[in-house]
Design an enzyme around this catalytic site. Structure first.
Site, mmCIF file in Angstrom:
data_model
loop_
_atom_site.group_PDB
_atom_site.id
_atom_site.type_symbol
_atom_site.label_atom_id
_atom_site.label_comp_id
_atom_site.label_asym_id
_atom_site.label_seq_id
_atom_site.Cartn_x
_atom_site.Cartn_y
_atom_site.Cartn_z
ATOM 1 N N HIS A 93 0.949 -1.444 0.058
ATOM 2 C CA HIS A 93 -0.036 -0.047 0.192
ATOM 3 C C HIS A 93 0.814 1.250 0.124
ATOM 4 O O HIS A 93 0.356 2.421 -0.527
ATOM 5 C CB HIS A 93 -1.009 0.189 1.158
ATOM 6 C CG HIS A 93 -0.520 0.046 2.607
ATOM 7 N ND1 HIS A 93 -0.225 -0.736 3.284
ATOM 8 C CD2 HIS A 93 -0.175 1.266 3.288
ATOM 9 C CE1 HIS A 93 0.378 -0.407 4.254
ATOM 10 N NE2 HIS A 93 0.379 0.922 4.467
ATOM 11 N N ASP A 228 1.286 -7.832 2.073
ATOM 12 C CA ASP A 228 1.469 -6.605 2.085
ATOM 13 C C ASP A 228 2.865 -5.935 1.844
ATOM 14 O O ASP A 228 3.812 -5.311 2.747
ATOM 15 C CB ASP A 228 0.868 -5.893 2.931
ATOM 16 C CG ASP A 228 0.381 -3.990 2.917
ATOM 17 O OD1 ASP A 228 1.021 -3.685 1.844
ATOM 18 O OD2 ASP A 228 -0.380 -3.664 3.576
ATOM 19 N N SER A 663 4.035 2.366 8.398
ATOM 20 C CA SER A 663 3.903 1.185 7.201
ATOM 21 C C SER A 663 4.958 1.031 6.407
ATOM 22 O O SER A 663 5.718 1.861 5.936
ATOM 23 C CB SER A 663 2.717 1.653 6.167
ATOM 24 O OG SER A 663 1.359 1.709 7.153
#
Length: 728
Positions: A93, A228, A663
């Protein structure tokens, strides 16, 4: 559609005021700590939890250390070097903007994935950058003593003056980028010196059915089965120095240090570190600030964001091209929407308002025992802060509705850019100045029209105006909206709004490149004044500017009070080791691999495997579609060296303390080896931005074994896996 991530950075800055009230000693797993202070505050605890590294192996300015492998990735993520050729891992992402920018309906990298066979096939990404911290320095003594007795305005001017001087010296004539950051609300300052690399190329990505498996349904949830991750490479010049842009002459960057990746596996209770760039936390705000979040901030943002995402989702489902062009912005908005939703029950469940009141009572009781002068000062500061939050309560809705109606709209953003052209009609403006304005607007227009989705923008504006009229934020509808209701025909509010949006979007220079180019060839105020859409957005932005000035003024008053309050907090208990709130600077958190029990009779294990992917598989539901090749690998048990008890590990959870910005951060074991990538927090722990609950807060990580399994067995990207230093 213009990217909205910058709006969320602005949102974080504008709507959150970090306050620090009574702070009990942090549990071992809590805190995002500054790396240069780890030896002083954290190392012994880390060693007791199992860390085998020396503090200098974590942070050193003389020798290669872990900090040399960690970068901030783009505007709001983290990445890490995993090879001596500049190979970089981050989350899927985090790389999604780049992935989407290279996707078309004919060659959809989002759906199909992408793997570069060699350097020449790697994809360039203008605008993407990474920052690598060279060193950090406590410069408090060079700042704070020079601010004493200054007024608020003079203080800010002095800080800017000192910051510019210190940063200029540290940049060494442009060799580095230097940022001065405030901590503890102006009681402490650190200088951060970076190398900035602007040639960052996409190397590999799994399809979204792996990289975003679970989609919005599983977002913030555990158990998770999401691969991810994405792969990039950083390039430098022939002397291994950063470059300002892509060049075919650039070569892969050779980092001072890169992370080995571990296939040893992990077990419950294992020590884990997370290093990265957490964006913002608000751990110590007072009870009335928490009540403000519950009553005003989150509900208002949810109404705005959910209105936008509902329209986008409908259009994306109907048009494959829109599904690609809107994908990144939609994912960003949905992530925020679910965060704001989940925080509310979390804050209520923790009874955080009551807890904060008790902590504040303890502080005020301490203050009362001090001299009358000190007692009066801290009591007054506390009461003044409470008053300021009553003012924020009144400003929240009218400010958010007016401001975000503009900045969450690509067309609204572009209207504000075009508004600059009004200045060229002044007689005092030179021809050079006029040309500069025109060039800037043309550049903005090129980007805007390249990704404009007028149909969707029209529907979003219609829906937002209906919410505006229904909610009447602040008890009043602003004049630009009143003008629509007064000047357009219809039996209902919806009909009047529809008449406006139909006419405005069909005639505006903002919704047609041909009309805009014609205007730019002969700009005139007459054309602008006749443009209903332009005038609406400029008018609403003017309304928001008034509210923004009031809102920022209240926040400045709060910041002024907090400097004094923070002094009191430090005086109250000088022995406690406070960690500063996150502010997108490099931090370390440490914890262990642990399961948890979110509610009565429910137990969540600490890891997931590929079998869970097949259990969730649903070919009729986009979030749970699974690539056929992945299904075949599972059924054939073709796991290779990633086999774990007849399965492949996918994700795991730890007690590490993270937040947005982390992240893509590496998860690192006791020996400094990478075990995974952090990519999310859990639903039950989303209130952790305000308060940590050790029993519930968990960091969700993709296991490095699943990352390598996808690269090697699924994608056949052995060339990339061979670059890694794999340890067993």
């Amino acid at each position: 559609m213009l990217k909205l991530k910058g709006c969320f950075l602005a949102l974080t800055t504008l709507i959150i005021v970090n306050l620090s009230f009574a702070a009990p000693p942090s549990p071992p797993d809590e805190g995002m700590w500054l790396l240069s202070l780890v030896d002083k505050y954290n190392y012994e605890t880390m060693r007791q939890l199992g860390c085998k590294l020396s503090s200098s192996q974590i942070y050193s300015e003389q020798e290669p250390s872990l900090k040399d492998a960690i970068v901030s990735f783009g505007d709001f993520c983290t990445g890490e070097f995993v090879s001596d050729k500049g190979l970089l891992f981050t989350n899927h992402h985090c790389g999604f903007d780049a992935i989407a920018s290279h996707s078309t309906t004919e060659n959809n990298l989002i759906e199909n994935g992408f793997w570069a066979a060699d350097y020449s096939k790697e994809l360039t990404n203008p605008g993407l950058f990474v920052k690598l911290m060279v060193h950090m320095q406590d410069v408090t003594d060079s700042i704070v003593p020079k601010l004493e007795s200054l007024s608020a305005d003079d203080r800010q001017k002095k800080i800017q003056e000192l910051s510019k001087a210190i940063s200029t010296r540290a940049s060494e004539e442009g060799k580095y980028k230097a940022d001065l950051k405030s901590f503890f609300y102006g009681n402490q300052y650190f200088l951060f010196v970076y190398q900035v690399f602007h040639d960052v190329r996409l190397v590999g990505t799994a399809p979204a059915s792996i990289g975003r498996f679970g989609g919005d349904t599983d977002n913030w949830m555990w158990p998770r089965h999401t691969g991810d991750f994405s792969v990039f490479r950083v390039y430098a010049d022939k002397d291994n120095n950063p470059t300002a842009a892509y060049s075919p002459e650039n070569v892969p960057y050779q980092p001072k240090y890169f992370l080995p990746v571990s296939l040893k596996g992990i077990n419950e209770g294992d020590f884990q570190m997370v290093m990265g760039y957490p964006g913002s936390t608000n751990r110590y705000i007072p009870s009335f600030a928490i009540q403000h979040v519950i009553d005003k901030k989150n509900p208002t943002l949810l109404k705005i964001i959910s209105t936008i995402t509902a329209v986008m989702k409908q259009d994306m489902d109907e048009d494959p091209k829109l599904k690609i062009s809107l994908a990144s912005d939609y994912a960003t908005l949905m992530n925020s929407q679910k965060l704001y939703e989940s925080q509310l029950p979390g804050l209520e469940k923790m009874h955080l308002v009551e807890t904060k009141k008790a902590e504040e009572g303890a502080f005020l009781s301490w203050a009362e025992k001090q001299s009358s002068e000190v007692s009066d000062m801290y009591t007054h500061v506390y009461e003044d802060l409470k008053l300021k939050y009553t003012l924020l309560d009144k400003l929240e809705e009218p400010y958010y509705y007016s401001y975000f109606n503009v900045i969450f709209s690509p067309t609204g953003n572009f209207a504000i850019d075009v508004n600059k052209i009004e200045g060229i009609f002044s007689k005092d403006v030179t021809e050079d100045a006029k040309q500069e304005v025109m060039d800037d607007i043309k550049k903005s227009a090129d980007e805007y029209f390249l990704s404009l989705t007028p149909g969707t923008q029209k529907k979003v504006l219609q829906a937002m105006l209906e919410v505006y009229c229904r909610e009447e934020p602040g008890g009043e509808i602003p004049q630009p909206v009143k003008d629509i209701l007064n000047n357009y025909k219809g039996n209902t509010t919806t009909e009047k709004l529809s008449a406006f949006t139909d006419e405005a979007f069909s005639k505006s220079i903002l919704t047609s490149k041909e009309r805009f180019d014609a205007f730019m060839s002969k700009p005139s105020m007459k054309t602008l004044k006749k443009d209903a859409l332009y005038n609406f957005y400029v008018g609403l932005y003017a309304v928001s500017t008034v509210y923004r000035q009031q809102y920022q003024g209240v926040n400045r008053d709060i910041a002024k009070d907090m400097r004094t309050y923070m002094q009191g907090l430090m005086e109250k208990d000088p022995s406690q080791h406070l960690y500063p709130d996150a502010n997108f600077t490099l931090r370390l958190s440490y914890g262990t691999v642990q399961d948890f029990e979110p509610r009565d009779a429910v137990h969540y294990d600490w890891m997931t495997t590929m079998s869970g992917i097949l259990e969730k598989q649903d070919s009729t539901y986009e979030d749970y579609k699974v690539p056929h090749r992945l299904i075949d690998l599972y059924r054939e048990k073709d796991f290779g060296r990633y086999n774990f008890n007849g399965d492949v590990p996918v994700c795991f959870i730890t007690t590490n303390d993270i937040t947005g910005g982390n992240s893509g951060s590496p998860v690192i074991n006791a020996k400094g080896e990478m075990t995974g990538l952090a990519f999310d927090g859990n639903y039950e722990g989303t209130a952790g931005d305000y308060e940590v609950d050790p029993a519930l807060n968990r960091t969700i990580c993709v296991d490095i074994r699943y990352v390598l399994f996808i690269m090697e067995k699924y994608a056949g990207a052995e060339n990339l896996v061979k670059e890694l230093r794999v340890v067993y």
